[in-house]
Design a protein around this motif. Structure first.
Motif, short mmCIF file in Angstrom:
data_model
loop_
_atom_site.label_atom_id
_atom_site.label_comp_id
_atom_site.label_asym_id
_atom_site.label_seq_id
_atom_site.Cartn_x
_atom_site.Cartn_y
_atom_site.Cartn_z
N ARG A 103 32.20 38.62 49.32
CA ARG A 103 32.08 37.55 50.32
C ARG A 103 30.78 37.69 51.11
N ALA A 104 30.47 38.90 51.49
CA ALA A 104 29.25 39.13 52.27
C ALA A 104 28.01 38.72 51.47
N LEU A 105 28.01 39.02 50.19
CA LEU A 105 26.87 38.66 49.35
C LEU A 105 26.79 37.16 49.10
N GLU A 106 27.93 36.51 48.97
CA GLU A 106 27.95 35.10 48.61
C GLU A 106 27.86 34.15 49.80
N GLU A 151 28.82 43.88 61.31
CA GLU A 151 28.77 43.95 59.86
C GLU A 151 27.45 43.42 59.29
N SER A 152 26.43 43.41 60.10
CA SER A 152 25.14 42.92 59.60
C SER A 152 24.48 44.01 58.77
N ARG A 153 24.20 43.66 57.53
CA ARG A 153 23.54 44.57 56.59
C ARG A 153 22.59 43.74 55.75
N THR A 154 21.67 44.42 55.11
CA THR A 154 20.77 43.73 54.20
C THR A 154 21.49 43.45 52.88
N GLU A 155 20.91 42.56 52.09
CA GLU A 155 21.49 42.28 50.77
C GLU A 155 21.55 43.54 49.93
#
Length: 105
Positions: free
Chosen positions: A43-46, A54-58
């Motif tokens: 979900r985070a990637l899409e 929950e902020s992270r890089t791709e």
């Protein structure tokens, strides 16, 4: 790595920690937990995450996806072993089922 080598390695690691002896119902619960974590990474990637914590890089999310896929696989490997099934056998049966269902050989 060959599938049988993977199965042996996972079994060894889980055995060393006493995790292999857990009841299959408990193991399925762990599998479901890992599937949920996998779903979260996908979900985070899409579509992204909207929580500031929950902020992270791709790249970080892809690393998490990789780890969660491994956790799911580890649980599947362990369940297969509990019932005396090899990953080779599982792959063979699954591909035969797909071929039968969709007409591919």
């Amino acid at each position: 790595m060959e599938l049988r080598d993977l199965q042996r390695k996972v079994d060894e690691i889980y055995q060393e920690r006493g995790w292999r002896e857990l009841d299959p119902y408990i193991r399925v619960g762990f599998l479901m937990e890992e599937v949920g974590e996998l779903a979260r990474a996908v979900r985070a990637l899409e579509i992204g995450r909207d929580r500031p914590d929950e902020s992270r890089t791709e790249t970080e999310w892809k690393q998490e996806l990789l780890e969660e896929l491994g956790d799911v696989l580890g649980n599947v490997v362990l369940l297969a072993g509990k019932y005396g099934l090899s990953l080779e056998e599982i792959v063979q049966v699954h591909t035969q089922k797909l071929a039968k269902r969709y007409g591919k050989k």
